[in-house]
Design an enzyme around this catalytic site. Sequence first.
Site, PDB file in Angstrom:
ATOM      1  N   ASP A  48       0.811  -1.220   0.000  1.00  0.00           N
ATOM      2  CA  ASP A  48       0.000   0.000   0.000  1.00  0.00           C
ATOM      3  C   ASP A  48       0.844   1.271   0.000  1.00  0.00           C
ATOM      4  OD1 ASP A  48       0.934  -0.485   2.570  1.00  0.00           O
ATOM      5  OD2 ASP A  48      -1.040  -0.694   3.469  1.00  0.00           O
ATOM      6  N   ASP A  68      -8.239  -2.458  13.766  1.00  0.00           N
ATOM      7  CA  ASP A  68      -9.614  -2.723  13.301  1.00  0.00           C
ATOM      8  C   ASP A  68      -9.658  -3.963  12.386  1.00  0.00           C
ATOM      9  OD1 ASP A  68      -8.303  -1.731  11.092  1.00  0.00           O
ATOM     10  OD2 ASP A  68      -9.713  -0.091  10.698  1.00  0.00           O
ATOM     11  N   HIS A 118      -7.664  -4.421   9.733  1.00  0.00           N
ATOM     12  CA  HIS A 118      -7.285  -4.190   8.336  1.00  0.00           C
ATOM     13  C   HIS A 118      -5.979  -4.904   7.982  1.00  0.00           C
ATOM     14  CE1 HIS A 118      -5.133  -0.264   9.621  1.00  0.00           C
ATOM     15  NE2 HIS A 118      -4.193  -0.966   9.027  1.00  0.00           N
ATOM     16  N   GLU A 161      -9.841  -1.721   4.764  1.00  0.00           N
ATOM     17  CA  GLU A 161     -10.550  -1.393   5.999  1.00  0.00           C
ATOM     18  C   GLU A 161     -11.835  -2.222   6.124  1.00  0.00           C
ATOM     19  OE1 GLU A 161      -9.150   0.281   8.185  1.00  0.00           O
ATOM     20  OE2 GLU A 161      -8.450   2.259   7.573  1.00  0.00           O
TER      21      GLU A 161
HETATM   22  C1  GLP Z   1      -0.634   0.374   8.598  1.00  0.00           C
HETATM   23  C2  GLP Z   1      -0.292  -0.424   7.342  1.00  0.00           C
HETATM   24  C3  GLP Z   1      -0.588  -1.883   7.527  1.00  0.00           C
HETATM   25  C4  GLP Z   1      -0.012  -2.370   8.847  1.00  0.00           C
HETATM   26  C5  GLP Z   1      -0.699  -1.652   9.973  1.00  0.00           C
HETATM   27  C6  GLP Z   1      -0.266  -2.126  11.346  1.00  0.00           C
HETATM   28  O1  GLP Z   1      -1.918   0.848   8.629  1.00  0.00           O
HETATM   29  N1  GLP Z   1      -0.988   0.032   6.197  1.00  0.00           N
HETATM   30  O2  GLP Z   1      -0.049  -2.611   6.427  1.00  0.00           O
HETATM   31  O3  GLP Z   1      -0.192  -3.754   8.971  1.00  0.00           O
HETATM   32  O4  GLP Z   1      -0.372  -0.284   9.825  1.00  0.00           O
HETATM   33  O5  GLP Z   1       0.877  -1.442  11.760  1.00  0.00           O
HETATM   34  P1  GLP Z   1       1.752  -1.791  12.997  1.00  0.00           P
HETATM   35  O6  GLP Z   1       2.565  -2.956  12.599  1.00  0.00           O
HETATM   36  O7  GLP Z   1       2.578  -0.565  13.224  1.00  0.00           O
HETATM   37  O8  GLP Z   1       0.832  -2.071  14.128  1.00  0.00           O
END
Ligand code: GLP
Length: 236
Positions: free
Chosen positions: A67, A136, A138, A143
């Site tokens: 992304d 959430d 995702h 989402e």
């Molecule tokens: C972001 C990214 C996701 C990632 C998520 C969790 O929103 N787009 O790909 O998995 O954060 O992040 P973290 O690993 O910092 O909890």
Amino acid sequence: MNYIVVKTYEELSTRVASIICGQIAMKPQCVLGLATGSSPLGAYAKIVEKNKAGEVDFSNVRSVNLDEYVGLHGEHDQSYRYFMNNNLFKHINIDINNTYVPDGCAEDIEAECKAYDELIDRLGGIDLQLLGIGYDGHIGFNEPDTYFEKSTHRVTLDSSTIEANSRFFASRDDVPKTAITMGIGGIMSAKRVLLIANGKGKREIVEKAFFGPITPSVPASILQLHPNLTVIYSEN
Ligand code: GLP
């Protein structure tokens, strides 16, 4: 599903690095699906060490990221291109031209999304997809919704995601409101999926996603249907 609980983030990172390097040993020209967020950082650091020690060779590896924020160019320090370059690509012997991140500044975002799916097809699909998980549920930036969106698409970020990610920006208002994300179809068609989560705060969503009903209101839950899924959760 192979569900592994480990005690520390260190152990999680060691296991992830070894799975990714093992994948490259098995298929040196493999396509890695890579993720951003804080969860993979420890594994990326270990991969850099292994590469420097000559234990893994990235010269034929191709990578596609999940992304990117819409509106952030690759030099912006919160763009996912910048994150990947600085936390991994610059420190290993991967050919930067073989690394792909959606272009959040493309003039035509819809065309960029379509081209990204075509690119993944052209590369022959993803061999190993690494994923984190949002609070959430995702994955990438898919989402919670009323249906699973298959293709790469533009998404409006949930306020909880904006809140969670605002820790990296000067203020909440600086967090982009939309992003490009690989769709659920792209993620599910990877040959192997490795999802990682760490910390007590992620326990509830991990349990919901992998031991609860499969529903688009918890996007990661679809992974229960993936034939080759490993989930590694570290408590601390
Ligand atoms: C972001 C990214 C996701 C990632 C998520 C969790 O929103 N787009 O790909 O998995 O954060 O992040 P973290 O690993 O910092 O909890």
